[in-house]
Write an enzyme that holds these catalytic residues in place. Structure first.
Site, PDB file in Angstrom:
ATOM      1  N   HIS A   1       0.829  -1.196   0.000  1.00 55.64           N
ATOM      2  CA  HIS A   1       0.000   0.000   0.000  1.00 55.64           C
ATOM      3  C   HIS A   1       0.872   1.258   0.000  1.00 55.64           C
ATOM      4  O   HIS A   1       0.596   2.219  -0.720  1.00 55.64           O
ATOM      5  CB  HIS A   1      -0.927  -0.010   1.222  1.00 55.64           C
ATOM      6  CG  HIS A   1      -1.878  -1.165   1.224  1.00 55.64           C
ATOM      7  ND1 HIS A   1      -3.241  -1.002   1.153  1.00 55.64           N
ATOM      8  CD2 HIS A   1      -1.669  -2.507   1.285  1.00 55.64           C
ATOM      9  CE1 HIS A   1      -3.832  -2.190   1.175  1.00 55.64           C
ATOM     10  NE2 HIS A   1      -2.884  -3.116   1.263  1.00 55.64           N
TER      11      HIS A   1
ATOM     12  N   ASP B   1      -6.180   5.419   1.577  1.00 54.65           N
ATOM     13  CA  ASP B   1      -6.382   3.995   1.337  1.00 54.65           C
ATOM     14  C   ASP B   1      -7.798   3.591   1.704  1.00 54.65           C
ATOM     15  O   ASP B   1      -8.401   4.151   2.628  1.00 54.65           O
ATOM     16  CB  ASP B   1      -5.369   3.206   2.183  1.00 54.65           C
ATOM     17  CG  ASP B   1      -5.236   1.766   1.752  1.00 54.65           C
ATOM     18  OD1 ASP B   1      -6.163   0.985   2.007  1.00 54.65           O
ATOM     19  OD2 ASP B   1      -4.202   1.419   1.167  1.00 54.65           O
TER      20      ASP B   1
ATOM     21  N   GLN C   1      12.537  -5.189  -6.952  1.00 56.66           N
ATOM     22  CA  GLN C   1      11.732  -6.091  -7.774  1.00 56.66           C
ATOM     23  C   GLN C   1      11.436  -5.520  -9.162  1.00 56.66           C
ATOM     24  O   GLN C   1      11.501  -6.240 -10.163  1.00 56.66           O
ATOM     25  CB  GLN C   1      10.420  -6.405  -7.057  1.00 56.66           C
ATOM     26  CG  GLN C   1       9.462  -7.259  -7.886  1.00 56.66           C
ATOM     27  CD  GLN C   1       8.338  -7.804  -7.055  1.00 56.66           C
ATOM     28  OE1 GLN C   1       8.561  -8.665  -6.202  1.00 56.66           O
ATOM     29  NE2 GLN C   1       7.121  -7.334  -7.267  1.00 56.66           N
TER      30      GLN C   1
ATOM     31  N   HIS D   1       3.346 -14.424  -5.238  1.00 58.47           N
ATOM     32  CA  HIS D   1       2.183 -14.550  -4.369  1.00 58.47           C
ATOM     33  C   HIS D   1       0.971 -13.840  -4.950  1.00 58.47           C
ATOM     34  O   HIS D   1      -0.133 -13.981  -4.444  1.00 58.47           O
ATOM     35  CB  HIS D   1       2.505 -13.974  -2.993  1.00 58.47           C
ATOM     36  CG  HIS D   1       2.754 -12.490  -3.014  1.00 58.47           C
ATOM     37  ND1 HIS D   1       3.662 -11.886  -3.869  1.00 58.47           N
ATOM     38  CD2 HIS D   1       2.207 -11.471  -2.302  1.00 58.47           C
ATOM     39  CE1 HIS D   1       3.666 -10.590  -3.666  1.00 58.47           C
ATOM     40  NE2 HIS D   1       2.785 -10.294  -2.730  1.00 58.47           N
TER      41      HIS D   1
ATOM     42  N   ASN E   1       0.257  -5.238  -6.273  1.00 50.62           N
ATOM     43  CA  ASN E   1       1.431  -4.465  -6.673  1.00 50.62           C
ATOM     44  C   ASN E   1       2.330  -5.302  -7.577  1.00 50.62           C
ATOM     45  O   ASN E   1       2.765  -4.851  -8.649  1.00 50.62           O
ATOM     46  CB  ASN E   1       2.182  -4.014  -5.422  1.00 50.62           C
ATOM     47  CG  ASN E   1       3.165  -2.890  -5.699  1.00 50.62           C
ATOM     48  OD1 ASN E   1       2.828  -1.853  -6.232  1.00 50.62           O
ATOM     49  ND2 ASN E   1       4.404  -3.123  -5.324  1.00 50.62           N
ATOM     50  N   SER E   2       2.596  -6.550  -7.180  1.00 47.79           N
ATOM     51  CA  SER E   2       3.430  -7.442  -7.989  1.00 47.79           C
ATOM     52  C   SER E   2       2.758  -7.773  -9.311  1.00 47.79           C
ATOM     53  O   SER E   2       3.427  -7.874 -10.352  1.00 47.79           O
ATOM     54  CB  SER E   2       3.725  -8.733  -7.211  1.00 47.79           C
ATOM     55  OG  SER E   2       4.584  -8.487  -6.118  1.00 47.79           O
TER      56      SER E   2
ATOM     57  N   GLU F   1       3.163  -4.818 -11.645  1.00 45.88           N
ATOM     58  CA  GLU F   1       4.551  -4.690 -12.076  1.00 45.88           C
ATOM     59  C   GLU F   1       4.900  -5.750 -13.114  1.00 45.88           C
ATOM     60  O   GLU F   1       5.552  -5.455 -14.118  1.00 45.88           O
ATOM     61  CB  GLU F   1       5.483  -4.787 -10.868  1.00 45.88           C
ATOM     62  CG  GLU F   1       5.400  -3.585  -9.939  1.00 45.88           C
ATOM     63  CD  GLU F   1       6.342  -3.653  -8.757  1.00 45.88           C
ATOM     64  OE1 GLU F   1       6.423  -2.659  -8.020  1.00 45.88           O
ATOM     65  OE2 GLU F   1       7.006  -4.701  -8.572  1.00 45.88           O
TER      66      GLU F   1
ATOM     67  N   ASP G   1      -6.730 -10.653  -1.518  1.00 47.84           N
ATOM     68  CA  ASP G   1      -7.166 -10.645  -2.919  1.00 47.84           C
ATOM     69  C   ASP G   1      -6.321 -11.556  -3.799  1.00 47.84           C
ATOM     70  O   ASP G   1      -6.653 -11.782  -4.970  1.00 47.84           O
ATOM     71  CB  ASP G   1      -7.107  -9.213  -3.468  1.00 47.84           C
ATOM     72  CG  ASP G   1      -5.705  -8.616  -3.334  1.00 47.84           C
ATOM     73  OD1 ASP G   1      -5.129  -8.718  -2.234  1.00 47.84           O
ATOM     74  OD2 ASP G   1      -5.200  -8.031  -4.309  1.00 47.84           O
TER      75      ASP G   1
END
Length: 466
Positions: free
Chosen positions: A27, A132, A343, A358, A362-363, A366, A382
């Site tokens: 976040h 948020d 990353q 996972h 965010n990942s 990206e 999620d």
């Protein structure tokens, strides 16, 4: 034209933007990206968080030039002391429950945030608060100002919210028509956190900002905006928020990037389960064997999950759980990293061919924006839905561990098979092609004239209106 330029700059004068993230890495990172984008348009932006989390966000910034945060105003919110226990990798739920004490303590920053907002309100034409979804008190304080305008930022994909609705709802019918499986939220998060969400979820009073785009979730956005709380609200789909043209940081270059420089293009599997997830000792062993037997190059981030106080990290004991002789056997084909890694720079590297993840949002964003296919290993929240979205809907990956088998130790043979499916087999060629095409399209969306860039400018025009 000069007069028009002066009018545009004048419209931004005396507009104060306050960004309030939930104090956890996925976040903090997304909202820091948004803050940088807004400040790059000559807007005054305050990034408000506890001191430790401000340090965390700044120290882990990547992909932007170091000067990108020089115009931001970092405002520290005092927070009371809280427990910062170690993560429990053997928990029956993979949710980072060790962070709950920090989330509870974070509620107590409300009066300090209120003081900041009131001081800005006295000298600003408008105070725009972007908070948020799980920081409802920020929206409450913004709404109390005579010139306050609260916006909710959603760090998870809108489709995940639809996936948790009843099957007989219009959203449920859409999900079924697409042939997608939807996990129950009760299976993805502990009851304690679900209760926290119920208490802290804010209403998007002035509008909703999301880190996605129509290219990725176009089938879902119209249904999402039909929810009772959202009817008549403004939606700004701004993703991907992370930079899509990577600028390496000015500090020392991470050694894993030097290792990647020596590898052939598209040959390396990047393995990371995020900053807040943990796997058991037995699973570490099976994953290690699967990686070894796949005979593929890899970068494996094997570290403890972040604690609430990320500075007070314990000793990283996880590499001691690798099979005997593992490091000697991998020779130059693999590298194990025991600390935080850049990353985004890894995903953008020409040597990276796939990402075992996972599936935190965010990942996901990206990897999508860098055109890298995903081997999905969801943990909580999620993430189980995100895995379905990437693998079964967008078809840019494969699911390594089916969510229905989340309590099992996934054997090395199945891990090896999934790796080869993406990195070697014919099916992987199609997945890699789709991932590459989606990445190009996502980068165009974020670039000048793209749909997401247009929505960002639309949001800026809206909040700076007369």
């Amino acid at each position: 034209m000069p007069n028009l330029g002066r009018k545009m700059e004048a419209s931004k004068a005396n507009i104060s933007i306050v960004v309030v993230p939930l104090p956890t890495q996925g976040h903090l990172n997304q909202l820091l990206h948004l803050s940088i984008l807004l400040s790059s348009h000559a807007l005054t932006v305050y990034y408000a968080a506890p001191a430790i989390q401000i340090h965390q966000a700044r120290s882990r910034l990547e992909g932007w030039p170091a000067s990108s945060i020089s115009s931001l105003h970092f405002h520290e919110l005092p927070i009371p002391p809280y427990a910062s226990p170690a993560p429990n990798p053997d928990s029956s739920l993979f949710f980072p429950s060790h962070l709950l004490p920090m989330f509870q303590a974070f509620k107590h920053v409300q009066p300090h945030l209120a003081n900041l907002l009131r001081s800005l309100s006295a000298n600003s034409r408008r105070v725009v608060v972007i908070s948020d979804l799980l920081v409802s008190f920020a929206a409450t304080e913004a709404a109390a100002l005579p010139n306050g305008e609260p916006y909710t930022f959603r760090c998870t994909p809108p489709s995940s919210g639809l996936a948790w609705q009843r099957q007989d709802s219009p959203a449920g019918a859409l999900i079924r028509s697409l042939g997608l499986n939807t996990p129950s939220p009760k299976d993805c998060m502990p009851e304690e956190f679900l209760a926290h969400v119920a208490q802290c979820q804010s209403r998007p009073e002035s509008g909703l900002l999301i880190n996605t785009c129509h290219l990725i979730e176009g089938d879902f956005l119209d249904f999402f905006m039909q929810q009772p709380d959202l009817i008549g609200k403004k939606l700004f789909a701004l993703g991907p928020l992370n930079p899509t043209v990577i600028t390496e940081t000015t500090g020392p270059r991470h050694h894993c990037l030097d290792w990647l420089d020596r590898q052939p293009p598209g040959s390396v599997l990047y393995v990371s389960f995020g900053t807040n997830s943990s796997i058991s000792d037995d699973q570490i062993e099976q994953l290690a064997i699967g990686l070894l037997n796949s005979e593929q190059r890899f970068v494996w981030v094997l570290r403890e999950a972040d604690r609430g106080d990320f500075i007070a990290e314990g000793e990283n004991r996880l590499q001691n759980k690798l099979p005997a002789g593992f490091m000697e056997k991998i020779e130059d084909k693999g590298t194990i990293i025991g600390d935080w890694v850049p990353q985004l720079e890894i995903l953008a590297h020409r040597a990276t061919g796939a990402f075992m993840s996972h599936c935190g949002w965010n990942s996901c964003m990206e990897s999508i924006s860098m055109g890298v296919p995903t081997l999905a290993w969801p943990m909580h929240s999620d993430q189980p839905w995100n895995a379905v979205l990437l693998c079964d809907y967008l078809k840019v990956g494969v699911i390594v561990r089916d969510w229905n088998r989340r309590k099992e130790i996934l054997p090395a043979a199945e891990i090896e098979k999934a790796i080869k499916e993406v990195m070697i087999y014919d099916k992987g060629q199609e997945i890699r092609r789709r991932a590459s095409e989606l990445g190009e399209a996502a980068r165009r969306a974020a670039g000048d004239g793209g749909s997401s860039n247009t929505e960002l400018l639309s949001f800026i025009n809206h909040i700076t209106r007369s």
